[in-house]
Enzyme design. Sequence first.
Site, PDB file in Angstrom:
ATOM      1  N   HIS A 126      -3.080  -2.782  -0.891  1.00  0.00           N
ATOM      2  CA  HIS A 126      -3.329  -4.077  -0.256  1.00  0.00           C
ATOM      3  C   HIS A 126      -3.632  -5.127  -1.323  1.00  0.00           C
ATOM      4  O   HIS A 126      -2.777  -5.924  -1.663  1.00  0.00           O
ATOM      5  CB  HIS A 126      -4.485  -3.937   0.748  1.00  0.00           C
ATOM      6  CG  HIS A 126      -4.862  -5.214   1.435  1.00  0.00           C
ATOM      7  ND1 HIS A 126      -6.169  -5.554   1.683  1.00  0.00           N
ATOM      8  CD2 HIS A 126      -4.109  -6.216   1.907  1.00  0.00           C
ATOM      9  CE1 HIS A 126      -6.197  -6.730   2.286  1.00  0.00           C
ATOM     10  NE2 HIS A 126      -4.951  -7.150   2.435  1.00  0.00           N
ATOM     11  N   CYS A 163     -12.936  -2.100   1.094  1.00  0.00           N
ATOM     12  CA  CYS A 163     -12.829  -3.566   0.991  1.00  0.00           C
ATOM     13  C   CYS A 163     -12.265  -4.169   2.265  1.00  0.00           C
ATOM     14  O   CYS A 163     -12.857  -5.049   2.865  1.00  0.00           O
ATOM     15  CB  CYS A 163     -11.947  -3.954  -0.178  1.00  0.00           C
ATOM     16  SG  CYS A 163     -12.479  -3.262  -1.720  1.00  0.00           S
ATOM     17  N   HIS A 164     -11.083  -3.700   2.657  1.00  0.00           N
ATOM     18  CA  HIS A 164     -10.445  -4.309   3.813  1.00  0.00           C
ATOM     19  C   HIS A 164     -10.016  -3.284   4.838  1.00  0.00           C
ATOM     20  O   HIS A 164      -9.183  -3.550   5.690  1.00  0.00           O
ATOM     21  CB  HIS A 164      -9.249  -5.166   3.371  1.00  0.00           C
ATOM     22  CG  HIS A 164      -9.608  -6.140   2.308  1.00  0.00           C
ATOM     23  ND1 HIS A 164      -9.306  -5.928   0.991  1.00  0.00           N
ATOM     24  CD2 HIS A 164     -10.294  -7.302   2.358  1.00  0.00           C
ATOM     25  CE1 HIS A 164      -9.784  -6.927   0.276  1.00  0.00           C
ATOM     26  NE2 HIS A 164     -10.389  -7.777   1.073  1.00  0.00           N
ATOM     27  N   GLY A 165     -10.554  -2.077   4.706  1.00  0.00           N
ATOM     28  CA  GLY A 165     -10.378  -1.071   5.759  1.00  0.00           C
ATOM     29  C   GLY A 165      -9.045  -0.364   5.799  1.00  0.00           C
ATOM     30  O   GLY A 165      -8.584   0.016   6.875  1.00  0.00           O
ATOM     31  N   PRO A 213      -4.597  -2.940   6.506  1.00  0.00           N
ATOM     32  CA  PRO A 213      -3.633  -3.964   6.047  1.00  0.00           C
ATOM     33  C   PRO A 213      -2.712  -3.536   4.904  1.00  0.00           C
ATOM     34  O   PRO A 213      -1.751  -4.241   4.622  1.00  0.00           O
ATOM     35  CB  PRO A 213      -4.533  -5.104   5.583  1.00  0.00           C
ATOM     36  CG  PRO A 213      -5.802  -4.434   5.173  1.00  0.00           C
ATOM     37  CD  PRO A 213      -5.954  -3.227   6.032  1.00  0.00           C
TER      38      PRO A 213
END
Lengths: 690, 176
Positions: free
Chosen positions: B121, B140-142, B155
């Site tokens: 990502h 961080c962003h799953g 993501p």
Amino acid sequence: MSGPSDFQPTNPALKWIERRLPIMGLMHSSFVAYPTPRNLNYWWTFGAILSFMLGVQILTGVILAMHYTPHADMAFKSVELIVRDVNYGWLLRNIHASGASMFFFAVYIHMFRGLYYGSYKEPREVLWILGVIIYLLMMATGFMGYVLPWGQMSFWGATVITNLFSAVPYFGESIVTLLWGGYAVGNPTLNRFFSLHYLLPFVIAGVVVLHIWALHVAGQNNPAGVEPKTEKDTVPFTPYATMKDMFGVSCFLLFFAWFIFYMPNYLGDPENYIPANPAVTPAHIVPEWYYLPFYAILRSIPNKLAGVVAMFGAIIILAFLPWLDSAKTRSSKYRPLAKQFFWMFVVVCIGLGYLGAQPPEGIYVIVGRILTFLYFAYFLILLPLLARIEKPRPVPNSIADDVLAKTGGKPAPMVSTVIALMVAGGLLLGGAESARAAEGSAKPPAQKWSFSGPFGKFDRGAMQRGLKVYKEVCASCHGLSFVAFRNLAETGGPGYSVAQAQAFASEYKVKDGPNDQGEMFERPGRPADYFPSPFPNEQAARAANGGAFPPDLSLITKARSYSRGFPMFLIDFFTQYQEQGPDYVTALLEGYEDKPPAGFNLPEGSYYNTYFPGHAIKMPKPLNDGQVTYDDGSPATVAQYAKDVTHFLMWAAEPHMEARKQLGLQVFVFLILLTVLLYFTKKKVWANAH
Amino acid sequence: MTTASSADNPTRRDFLYVATGAVAAVGGAATVVPLVSQMNPDASTVAAGAPIEVDLTPIAEGQDIKVFWRGKPIYISHRTKKQIEEARKVPVSSLPDPQSDEQRVKPGHDQWLVVVGICTHLGCIPIANEGAYDGFFCPCHGSVYDTSGRIRQGPAPTNLAVPPYTFVSDTKIQIG
């Protein structure tokens, strides 16, 4: 920059911006429509050359700062790695280092031009003073930049120059400590010098803007020294001055490129290729050539405080020039006496520069004092006096008259000017260079090197043999710590394959670690490793060598030099002969004699060597006939060994030499073409004006 | 710049201008080469990116280690039977970045997963042995990766990259 702009943009987007920020109008009135006296000669292009050089220095400086490490332990190595590993790093460093010299060369011509044509006189006093401020800032910047590579001359130059402030009564010592950020020149000093060396060029650029602003308010002076009166006296800046300046810059670039590509170390001090060592002072501490006149003034005064005051005074006095010279006639062209004294003053300055490079003893001190007196006398006695007694010749009524008087006469002697400049430059710079060697030893004979001259290349066979000699003989005491095994397989190197370099590396044991157990261990060398040093540190080396410290050989050919003297330095300049270092190294290896000459008192534990300064060297004769076996049938003699190993060490000191010379040739072909084209374009453009 | 005085011979004059401009432009363009090229990795950085050898013997089943190659963390996981099975029973077509587990490991060394431990990502470092799929989880962003390092949720657009590596012996790999 004077008066409202007549710039009328037609593009709607430009109109929109112009109404809100009239920057295009400012540019247009400053650099396009700006009226330029039409009689300017080529001495006036140095303003443009200086702007160009400032840009070059800032651009290359910003880039070098991306690769440089401002730490006392790493600065020297980081500069070496810039030159060796960074893509085109050698080019950028050469441009920046020689560029400093070029910048000063140009600023001196610019200043002397102002002096000769009275450019400091009413109404240009502020313009002149701003110029003096720029010059002072340049000196500070150049000095601090020279310190950053953290070589011997950097370190000791910094020590000497900062110690100038210890002359201040009562506060001297505290000021020096404040400047150092320590009890001696050290890491804090290097750090702040780096910070300031990065900052000051932008301050210079700021003052340059003011300088140009003031110039555009007062208008340019010109060789006739009369103000423009009518339209006929001036031409628009673009294309006239623009083309002329571009041609001037192009000529200057030819001169500059000579140094960048063919003699990058000619203007530097060999001593600065030895890493800074707070325990040893170089025999002579010499500043860069552009500070030498002031250094000579400093040393001429036999009193610490007075010497420092005189040195700074010699620069500050320039700011008072507009009032010291009260003559009504501006240009020395029409001042028969002032003209002669001007040239005498130029000679005094060059003489001071020469003396600044000489050891401060005997006749040099006396001459230095006389010239120092003459320097100040020019400003304080002669100029005020001349204004009263001199009867100037009549000046032309207008610039147009001046131009008309010239047409039909001899054409502008551009070629001779360029040649004169090159000779003058060579003389000045060479004069400084000649002074930087250790005296008192026999001059090594010049050798034939395959790598000398503009088309020189390394002799692969000699390099491979030299590597063998290094490995079998020299490596037992000397390191080669800036050379990696992978370098052996690089283009321009000894011509080994990657596999051969790898095999060569694996024969060495390299200390690595700590491993998972937290211990250091030894492993076979890899291509990315550097040649291991025989001793872990200087103390160990000294302990094993009877107190002597065998220097690292990576840079030895660049770190050694000797005085070639007049007129050899002139020949060196034009033939690009830079091989003093290799000559010295090979001569040293061959210079051993069994018995010192009668009357020479050889100290205990030393050996006699004809070419070593002082003749007493601690290293025993390292090479003997038949010591190393060659497979290629070359004679196994000391002379051959010495030559081969020096050849190899020359490559070790400058692995990109072939790339440098090759690119240099291409650049020269290009620059000559561009200069010729610019010359004819300029001629065409000016055809309308004459 | 056509002025009256040059009207007698406009072609030659224009040619001169164009030639000068062109040569200057070529010079300007050539100057940019070293100024930009210096930003690329220097020779020592390139040399330091040489292949590294990793001994696999100390890594027990179910364990993973992190090594560095070219400045990037490389995860080497000794997968359990269960983890391999999990990776293999997923229908490849259902994955966001379809790749079979066989494509991501070396034949005959199914238990060893070697991936660049950088979330595809925005470059964070996922944590091994975490997340809903027993593989990697990037906090961080799953982004969630499975036991084959393939993206399953979140993501990140692609699977964790497999660095170039070879088995020198059964217990030793060379990365790079």
